[in-house]
Each structure stands twice: as structure tokens, then as C-alpha cells.
Design a protein around this motif. Structure first.
Motif, PDB file in Angstrom:
ATOM      1  N   ALA A 252      23.040  -8.978  32.445  1.00  0.00           N
ATOM      2  CA  ALA A 252      23.214  -7.946  31.421  1.00  0.00           C
ATOM      3  C   ALA A 252      24.392  -7.043  31.772  1.00  0.00           C
ATOM      4  O   ALA A 252      25.138  -6.598  30.884  1.00  0.00           O
ATOM      5  CB  ALA A 252      21.940  -7.121  31.291  1.00  0.00           C
ATOM      6  N   LEU A 253      24.568  -6.778  33.059  1.00  0.00           N
ATOM      7  CA  LEU A 253      25.725  -5.985  33.517  1.00  0.00           C
ATOM      8  C   LEU A 253      27.022  -6.716  33.188  1.00  0.00           C
ATOM      9  O   LEU A 253      27.967  -6.113  32.654  1.00  0.00           O
ATOM     10  CB  LEU A 253      25.619  -5.731  35.015  1.00  0.00           C
ATOM     11  N   ALA A 254      27.077  -8.005  33.493  1.00  0.00           N
ATOM     12  CA  ALA A 254      28.285  -8.788  33.201  1.00  0.00           C
ATOM     13  C   ALA A 254      28.558  -8.809  31.695  1.00  0.00           C
ATOM     14  O   ALA A 254      29.704  -8.687  31.258  1.00  0.00           O
ATOM     15  CB  ALA A 254      28.125 -10.204  33.743  1.00  0.00           C
ATOM     16  N   ARG A 255      27.489  -8.961  30.914  1.00  0.00           N
ATOM     17  CA  ARG A 255      27.630  -8.958  29.460  1.00  0.00           C
ATOM     18  C   ARG A 255      28.157  -7.631  28.943  1.00  0.00           C
ATOM     19  O   ARG A 255      28.970  -7.570  28.017  1.00  0.00           O
ATOM     20  CB  ARG A 255      26.279  -9.309  28.829  1.00  0.00           C
ATOM     21  N   SER A 256      27.708  -6.521  29.547  1.00  0.00           N
ATOM     22  CA  SER A 256      28.131  -5.182  29.109  1.00  0.00           C
ATOM     23  C   SER A 256      29.611  -4.946  29.383  1.00  0.00           C
ATOM     24  O   SER A 256      30.207  -4.037  28.786  1.00  0.00           O
ATOM     25  CB  SER A 256      27.299  -4.110  29.813  1.00  0.00           C
TER      26      SER A 256
END
Length: 294
Positions: A252-256
Motif C-alpha cells: 500500500a505504501l508503494a502504491r501511494s
């Protein structure tokens, strides 16, 4: 393409304004992103209750507990439907529209209240969950009343209420609720994940191009990874489920980071595309909770 409106229509032949916005029914919530936060914890909560019953002696399971779970889920969905219609009432620009939007507030609100009364009659101990729910609901209602239904405060309160549904249903299923148990960890994980979707979506739509908001979104996701990952890694009996939860938050961090930056480089993202792209991560998040509970 512009549309030319004939100028010779008399008042009697002019189209009368609709009592509600075209395409929006106050009876059927149309916020597709919210449905994931409604359905996921409800399904996982029912599963948790079923697993809890399976681990207990058959004689400890009662029809009342089954009805309690059903009524809680019913109250959850009708309560949201009432909240959605209330949001339309709060944003209505005319008295006529407010009158058209009010009936579903009353109907769904009454159904939700009746279900909650049934829950309290069947299992009075469930009333303890009103302590965390009341302030969350109050914040969401207040923000909606102030015409700020999409604020960070409102979104956070609703996502926390969503994640809280898992331990509520697990409690009915007989799970021991400890701070380090699988139900509590799963609830915290869902709260961290769902709350993170709020700033992420804003960086893609309403706050697109806002560098400060993007930085805040990335920092939130980083704190979420560390907040769950560090305790999991430090725990002597760390489980695969806990490690996978931390991995999901890392994704989710990478996606953000990647999605907003790709938008800044010129790639166009529609709301539908963003929602579809989130489905695999959502399913992975749900799978990790199932793993933690089994």
C-alpha cells in the motif's frame, strides 16, 4: 457539446426540475468505494464468528447468537444506507430535494434501530461496543451535517467504525479479545489499511498535484508499515499472517507513491480505474485476515 434550449417554451411546457439529482437515488447508495469497507469487514466478521463457534462445544452455540450476528450485519448495512441518505439531505440545495431525500433516512434509520434493539435484547453484553462506536458515528454525522462528508476526519471515523465490526462479530463468536490476539491485530490491520485509502484516493482525484498532501499520504503509509511491522518482527512468536499484513501495508505504501507520480507524469487515471486497481490489494488484505483467524 453545448445544447441549445428553445427560447419559446412557455412556463407550462418547460421541463419541471426533478425532485432529486439525476442518477442518484437516496434509496441506493452509489459510493462504490464505500462498499468495499462495508462488505469486507462484515464478511470477515461473520467468518470470525463462525470460526469461534467451531472452536467451542456445540452446546455453547445458541440460536440467539446466530440471530445476533445477523442483526448486527443488518444494522450495519441499513445504518450506512441511512447515513448515505442523510448526506444527501445535508447537501440538498432546495427544500423539495430535502423532502425527497428524507424518507430513506427514516426508513433505514428505523430498521437499523430496530435491529440494534434486537441485538441488545438477545445479547445485552454487546452494548459495551457502543462506547467506541458512538463517538465515531457522531463525528461522521457532524462532518456530514457541516457538508464535509469527504473530509479526512469524516473518512477516518467511518473507516475505524468499519474495522471495528470485525471484533464486534468475533466477540459474539466467543473469541477471547486480547490486545495481542489475532482478532485485535486483524482489526488494527484493517483500520490501518482502509484509513490509508482515504489520503491515497485524494492524491489521485481531489488533491491531485498537491505535493504537501502527497507527502502526508506517503508518511501515513510509512508510519502504518512501521506501526504494525516492527511489533510483528519483534514478537518472539511472530506468525506468517502478521508478516503478510506488514507486507500488504508495504505494498500500500508503494502504491501511494507510484500511482500519484505516474499521474504527474501524464498517465490519466479515472476513479473507476483506481478502484479496479485496488481490488487485488483488498483481496490480499482480506486473505491475510483469514489466515490470521484460522
Amino acid at each position: 457539446m453545448a445544447t441549445t434550449i428553445p427560447q419559446d417554451r412557455s412556463p407550462a411546457t418547460r421541463p419541471r426540475p426533478s425532485g432529486r439529482r439525476k442518477g442518484i437515488s437516496p434509496w441506493i447508495p452509489n459510493q462504490h468505494g464505500a462498499w468495499a469497507m462495508l462488505i469486507t469487514p462484515a464478511v470477515l466478521g461473520v467468518l470470525a464468528a463462525a470460526l469461534g463457534w467451531a472452536r467451542t462445544a456445540p452446546g455453547q452455540r445458541s440460536v440467539g447468537d446466530l440471530l445476533t450476528v445477523g442483526l448486527i450485519v443488518f444494522a450495519w448495512f441499513t445504518g450506512y444506507a441511512a447515513f448515505f441518505a442523510f448526506g444527501l439531505v445535508a447537501r440538498a440545495r432546495t427544500a423539495r430535494r430535502r423532502r425527497d431525500y428524507l424518507p430513506p433516512v427514516g426508513v433505514y434509520g428505523a430498521l437499523c434501530a430496530a435491529a440494534l434493539v434486537g441485538v441488545l435484547l438477545l445479547r445485552p453484553a454487546t452494548a459495551v461496543w457502543a462506547l467506541p462506536y458512538l463517538p465515531l458515528v457522531a463525528v461522521a454525522v457532524w462532518e456530514t451535517h457541516r457538508r464535509r462528508p469527504r473530509s479526512l476526519v469524516s473518512g477516518t471515523s467511518t473507516t475505524l467504525a468499519s474495522a471495528l465490526l470485525l471484533p464486534v462479530l468475533a466477540d459474539v463468536g466467543g473469541w477471547p479479545l486480547t490486545w495481542t490476539g489475532p482478532v485485535a491485530v486483524s482489526g488494527v490491520f484493517l483500520a490501518l489499511y482502509f484509513t490509508g485509502t482515504i489520503p491515497f484516493v485524494k492524491t489521485m482525484i481531489r488533491e491531485r498535484g498537491n505535493t504537501g498532501f502527497l507527502v502526508g499520504s506517503v508518511l501515513y503509509h510509512l508510519v502504518a508499515v512501521l506501526g504494525l511491522g516492527v511489533p510483528v518482527l519483534a514478537a518472539p512468536g511472530r506468525s506468517w499472517a502478521g508478516l503478510l499484513m506488514a507486507a500488504v501495508l508495504a505494498l500500500a505504501l508503494a502504491r501511494s507513491v507510484w500511482f500519484p507520480l505516474s499521474a504527474r507524469r501524464g498517465r490519466g487515471w479515472t476513479a473507476r480505474q483506481i478502484g479496479l486497481a485496488e481490488i487485488p490489494l483488498l483481496l490480499l488484505a482480506a486473505a491475510t485476515v483469514v489466515l490470521a483467524l484460522t
